[in-house]
Design a protein around this motif. Sequence first.
Motif, PDB file in Angstrom:
ATOM      1  N   ALA A  15       0.842  -1.206   0.000  1.00  0.00           N
ATOM      2  CA  ALA A  15       0.000   0.000   0.000  1.00  0.00           C
ATOM      3  C   ALA A  15       0.874   1.252   0.000  1.00  0.00           C
ATOM      4  O   ALA A  15       0.479   2.297  -0.516  1.00  0.00           O
ATOM      5  CB  ALA A  15      -0.929  -0.012   1.212  1.00  0.00           C
ATOM      6  N   ASP A  16       2.090   1.117   0.543  1.00  0.00           N
ATOM      7  CA  ASP A  16       3.020   2.259   0.560  1.00  0.00           C
ATOM      8  C   ASP A  16       3.820   2.372  -0.737  1.00  0.00           C
ATOM      9  O   ASP A  16       4.704   3.225  -0.850  1.00  0.00           O
ATOM     10  CB  ASP A  16       3.996   2.128   1.745  1.00  0.00           C
ATOM     11  CG  ASP A  16       3.289   2.373   3.074  1.00  0.00           C
ATOM     12  OD1 ASP A  16       2.195   2.967   3.051  1.00  0.00           O
ATOM     13  OD2 ASP A  16       3.819   1.946   4.118  1.00  0.00           O
ATOM     14  N   ALA A  43      -8.853  -5.975  -0.413  1.00  0.00           N
ATOM     15  CA  ALA A  43      -9.119  -4.568  -0.053  1.00  0.00           C
ATOM     16  C   ALA A  43      -7.891  -3.698  -0.343  1.00  0.00           C
ATOM     17  O   ALA A  43      -8.017  -2.574  -0.842  1.00  0.00           O
ATOM     18  CB  ALA A  43      -9.507  -4.477   1.419  1.00  0.00           C
ATOM     19  N   THR A  44      -6.714  -4.218  -0.046  1.00  0.00           N
ATOM     20  CA  THR A  44      -5.493  -3.451  -0.310  1.00  0.00           C
ATOM     21  C   THR A  44      -5.345  -3.204  -1.813  1.00  0.00           C
ATOM     22  O   THR A  44      -5.028  -2.092  -2.252  1.00  0.00           O
ATOM     23  CB  THR A  44      -4.255  -4.217   0.216  1.00  0.00           C
ATOM     24  OG1 THR A  44      -4.438  -4.492   1.601  1.00  0.00           O
ATOM     25  CG2 THR A  44      -2.977  -3.420   0.012  1.00  0.00           C
ATOM     26  N   ALA A  45      -5.581  -4.251  -2.611  1.00  0.00           N
ATOM     27  CA  ALA A  45      -5.452  -4.111  -4.067  1.00  0.00           C
ATOM     28  C   ALA A  45      -6.467  -3.106  -4.607  1.00  0.00           C
ATOM     29  O   ALA A  45      -6.162  -2.340  -5.535  1.00  0.00           O
ATOM     30  CB  ALA A  45      -5.644  -5.474  -4.738  1.00  0.00           C
ATOM     31  N   ALA A 262      -2.484  -6.896  -9.210  1.00  0.00           N
ATOM     32  CA  ALA A 262      -2.466  -5.450  -8.954  1.00  0.00           C
ATOM     33  C   ALA A 262      -1.275  -5.063  -8.082  1.00  0.00           C
ATOM     34  O   ALA A 262      -0.661  -4.001  -8.289  1.00  0.00           O
ATOM     35  CB  ALA A 262      -3.774  -5.026  -8.281  1.00  0.00           C
ATOM     36  N   LEU A 263      -0.917  -5.910  -7.129  1.00  0.00           N
ATOM     37  CA  LEU A 263       0.198  -5.573  -6.237  1.00  0.00           C
ATOM     38  C   LEU A 263       1.558  -5.898  -6.875  1.00  0.00           C
ATOM     39  O   LEU A 263       2.573  -5.300  -6.521  1.00  0.00           O
ATOM     40  CB  LEU A 263       0.053  -6.309  -4.904  1.00  0.00           C
ATOM     41  CG  LEU A 263      -1.238  -6.000  -4.116  1.00  0.00           C
ATOM     42  CD1 LEU A 263      -1.161  -6.618  -2.726  1.00  0.00           C
ATOM     43  CD2 LEU A 263      -1.511  -4.504  -4.025  1.00  0.00           C
ATOM     44  N   SER A 286     -11.433  -5.841  -6.048  1.00  0.00           N
ATOM     45  CA  SER A 286     -10.244  -6.680  -5.797  1.00  0.00           C
ATOM     46  C   SER A 286      -9.046  -6.179  -6.591  1.00  0.00           C
ATOM     47  O   SER A 286      -8.109  -6.928  -6.835  1.00  0.00           O
ATOM     48  CB  SER A 286     -10.540  -8.130  -6.188  1.00  0.00           C
ATOM     49  OG  SER A 286     -11.631  -8.641  -5.477  1.00  0.00           O
ATOM     50  N   GLY A 287      -9.105  -4.934  -7.048  1.00  0.00           N
ATOM     51  CA  GLY A 287      -7.926  -4.392  -7.718  1.00  0.00           C
ATOM     52  C   GLY A 287      -8.059  -4.254  -9.221  1.00  0.00           C
ATOM     53  O   GLY A 287      -7.081  -3.919  -9.895  1.00  0.00           O
TER      54      GLY A 287
END
Length: 318
Positions: A15-16, A43-45, A262-263, A286-287
């Motif tokens: 996320a950073d 959620a992060t994606a 996505a990540l 989901s990204g």
Amino acid sequence: MESDAKVERMLKSAADGRPITKAEATLLLGLPETSLEASLLRATATAVNRRRFGNSGLLLGQIGVDMAPCEGDCAFCFFAKSNTSIQPALLSTDEIIARCERFARGGAQGVFLMTMHRFGLEWFRDLCAELRRRIPAQLEILANVGDVTASQLQEFRAAGVTVTGAYHVCRIREGVDSCMTPADRRKTIERILEAGLSWYNMCEPLGPEHTPEELVEQMWLGVDLPCTQHGVMQRFPVPGSPLYHHGQVSLSRLGQVVALVALAIIGRENVKSIAVNVYNLVGLFSGTNAFFPEAGEPDEQAIQTEAVQGREGFTAAL
Ligand code: SF4
């Protein structure tokens, strides 16, 4: 319920702005799709994608323009020559144009024209040239065709055909579940890039039997080479096909895998969108930020089959 601290640290770091590594991706793909950690991953994606693309989406269309028993003979596909009863058929140019116009009215930025693995290059070249003259100028023409040689691509470009991009994938278990080789698939991708076309890629065809390790290996081709679109396509079980018994992944598993994409591509400026093959809200949370719905093919002859009843388009059949 508390989430795993190691997973939390990884997601916080992504996320950073730090892309996840292959080892981290393998671990995250091993999480049960119903776990708290898998929900945090999705959620992060979502947050990463929405920040990256300014909360904007991309709509593309897809039209199957050519249907026939296919030499690619993929063990999951409705069109595979060993499993299909489909008769060769081409969609008429007027019908393709009508569908393109509908996509343009609906806000699509481009349209994929999809053929079987082997296709008539001259026919396809002439079709694209005619479409370019007759469809709305802002609608990009994108190719989704079989493997092509460098000279075929050159001929295509020499003819002045305005195709701006091409979908091409070295599939999960390519050469095992298909009659094509990973080397040939990769060569075509490299030719697409050398020709200056945008490369559209996916992690596909995702099934429940695929291990985290093989998913990571396949999706990293789109991390290592500069794709314009990455994403995930789930496989639909085609009755009578060799892979039918595996069934299909849940939407939450589909979301988990695309969240990894996505990540993994954080910081890759070449990637302009992340897609799932089927319209669903889980993907959008989901990204992903792109879909490419179809225009309702296959036609009546294919709709007779259980494989595509209740679903629309080649995506279901493929
Ligand atoms: S997935 Fe594509 S290449 Fe494979 S059999 Fe189906 S149409 Fe042919």
